[in-house]
Scaffold this motif. Structure first.
Motif, PDB file in Angstrom:
ATOM      1  N   GLY A 187     -13.928   8.851 -66.116  1.00  0.00           N
ATOM      2  CA  GLY A 187     -15.504   8.455 -66.389  1.00  0.00           C
ATOM      3  C   GLY A 187     -16.036   7.795 -65.265  1.00  0.00           C
ATOM      4  N   ASP A 227      -6.281   5.742 -74.517  1.00  0.00           N
ATOM      5  CA  ASP A 227      -7.629   5.700 -74.554  1.00  0.00           C
ATOM      6  C   ASP A 227      -8.482   4.521 -75.154  1.00  0.00           C
ATOM      7  N   GLN A 266      -4.145   3.881 -71.518  1.00  0.00           N
ATOM      8  CA  GLN A 266      -2.762   4.830 -71.495  1.00  0.00           C
ATOM      9  C   GLN A 266      -3.468   5.044 -73.428  1.00  0.00           C
ATOM     10  N   GLN A 272      -9.944  14.208 -66.085  1.00  0.00           N
ATOM     11  CA  GLN A 272     -11.243  13.646 -67.004  1.00  0.00           C
ATOM     12  C   GLN A 272     -11.260  12.336 -65.954  1.00  0.00           C
ATOM     13  N   ARG A 282     -18.132  10.494 -70.049  1.00  0.00           N
ATOM     14  CA  ARG A 282     -16.560  11.741 -69.593  1.00  0.00           C
ATOM     15  C   ARG A 282     -16.537  12.863 -69.188  1.00  0.00           C
ATOM     16  N   ASP A 295      -3.946  10.913 -67.474  1.00  0.00           N
ATOM     17  CA  ASP A 295      -3.094  12.336 -67.145  1.00  0.00           C
ATOM     18  C   ASP A 295      -4.389  12.683 -65.943  1.00  0.00           C
ATOM     19  N   ARG A 296      -5.434  11.954 -65.451  1.00  0.00           N
ATOM     20  CA  ARG A 296      -6.296  12.609 -64.302  1.00  0.00           C
ATOM     21  C   ARG A 296      -6.530  13.843 -64.411  1.00  0.00           C
ATOM     22  N   TRP A 334      -9.733   2.949 -67.576  1.00  0.00           N
ATOM     23  CA  TRP A 334      -8.821   4.092 -68.890  1.00  0.00           C
ATOM     24  C   TRP A 334      -7.449   4.281 -69.392  1.00  0.00           C
ATOM     25  N   SER A 362      -8.998   8.878 -66.108  1.00  0.00           N
ATOM     26  CA  SER A 362      -7.813   9.326 -67.109  1.00  0.00           C
ATOM     27  C   SER A 362      -7.293   8.617 -66.412  1.00  0.00           C
ATOM     28  N   SER A 396     -14.516  16.409 -68.241  1.00  0.00           N
ATOM     29  CA  SER A 396     -13.371  16.763 -67.281  1.00  0.00           C
ATOM     30  C   SER A 396     -13.531  17.389 -66.017  1.00  0.00           C
ATOM     31  N   ALA A 410     -12.611   6.095 -76.214  1.00  0.00           N
ATOM     32  CA  ALA A 410     -12.792   6.660 -74.206  1.00  0.00           C
ATOM     33  C   ALA A 410     -13.014   8.928 -74.963  1.00  0.00           C
ATOM     34  N   ILE A 460     -11.825   2.865 -73.319  1.00  0.00           N
ATOM     35  CA  ILE A 460     -12.122   2.449 -71.846  1.00  0.00           C
ATOM     36  C   ILE A 460     -12.481   0.827 -71.638  1.00  0.00           C
TER      37      ILE A 460
END
Length: 337
Positions: A46, A82, A80, A44, A55, A41-42, A78, A39, A57, A99, A84
């Motif tokens: 997929g 959200d 920005q 999560q 997906r 923000d790293r 993924w 994702s 966490s 996502a 996929i």
């Protein structure tokens, strides 16, 4: 690094490893997982598993199923926003799914795509919220091409011959041509090469090919760190083991082997997804099928024909071909899903 692997005595799953460490940690709930991606923000990842895009966490918890898919995954990102965006060997164009909420995957709009063409392997393109890198295959093209696709209006164009393109923050495009990695200056504004191509000084790249789309299995970090496999994937040198335990290397590579009832010949799946007849005693080989997408050959008990799985775009089924000559024919048609 997130990767798909297998430990002794366990099924395939996803693992996480720090690049400066030596230990890998199993990610719970990712059994049979392949083709992972982060994702934005790293926090999560997929991944694809058992016909579903999921997906999970990295902080813990069970995976969340997002949508169903068919065929081997060829890439996913993924965004920005959200979303996929993903592709498989059975999708003509990339699909998108939310996502967070999931739902049914929807094809991206694509303008003027000729019959038989496919767009695969979506990759992010920094600075362009509505534009992604893709691999384009079409009958009118001489091999796969790295290109760009506007995910809003469906416009696309080719950039350079090759596949699996990735943008480097240094202003370069990294892509594969056969089993080598190539780098070239890339103008992020005009989306064109701005200088000559040159081969990266690396060991030969391991490449797999699913139906029409080659894949190089590279992964690239924002700081330019590249991880890639070298050697052969899936096509190993074949060996013969007799009843007395003697092992002999044969002069052919492949997989999905079907042995003739007499034991003299075998039919082998090759890198270009065609079937080859290999004479074990003489070492001679002849092409059996000239159509890509031929898989899993099985020799008929009488030795007179070979059955095999065939898939191409939205077609899938069991086919057969007589060894006495003639064209292959469809025995059973199967639903894609």
């Amino acid at each position: 690094l997130i990767y798909s692997g297998t430990e002794v005595g366990s099924e395939r799953a996803l693992y996480v490893r720090e690049l400066d460490g030596f230990e890998s940690q199993h990610i719970a709930g990712t059994e049979a997982g392949v083709a992972p991606f982060f994702s934005p923000d790293r926090q999560q990842i997929g991944f694809f598993s058992a016909g579903r895009l999921n997906r999970v966490s990295l902080l813990g918890g069970l995976p969340v199923g997002l949508c169903a898919f068919s065929g081997n995954a060829t890439g996913a990102i993924w965004t920005q926003d959200d979303e996929i965006i993903y592709s498989t060997v059975l999708t003509e164009v990339p699909h998108r799914v939310n996502a967070l909420a999931g739902g049914e995957g929807q094809p991206l709009p694509v303008k003027d795509l000729e019959p038989g063409a496919t767009i695969q392997a979506p990759r992010s393109l920094p600075g362009h919220r509505d534009m992604i890198l893709v691999t384009i295959e079409a009958p009118s093209l001489n091999g796969p091409h790295v290109g760009t696709l506007n995910i809003v209006d469906g416009s696309w164009k080719t950039v350079v011959r090759g596949f699996d393109g990735r943008y480097l923050d240094s202003g370069h495009l990294l892509f594969s041509q056969g089993d080598r990695l190539v780098v070239a200056p890339f103008d992020i504004d005009t989306l064109e090469l701005s200088g000559p191509e040159r081969a990266a000084p690396l060991a030969p790249l391991a490449v797999t090919q699913d139906v029409n789309t080659p894949r190089g299995h590279t992964t690239l970090a924002n700081d330019g760190t590249l991880i890639y496999p070298s050697g052969r994937i899936g096509l190993e040198r074949l060996h013969r083991l007799d009843a007395q335990g003697r092992l002999e290397a044969l002069d052919t590579y492949g997989r999905d082997v079907g042995i003739e009832p007499s034991g003299q010949r075998m039919v082998v799946w090759t890198r270009d997804e065609k079937l080859l007849i290999f004479d074990i005693e003489t070492g001679e080989s002849t092409q059996l099928t000239g159509i890509p997408g031929s898989w899993y050959p099985v020799w008929a008990p009488g030795g007179e024909r070979v059955y095999f799985s065939f898939e191409e775009n939205e077609r899938r089924g069991v086919w057969a071909i007589d060894l006495s000559g003639g064209e292959p024919w469809e025995v059973v048609a199967l639903e894609v899903n």
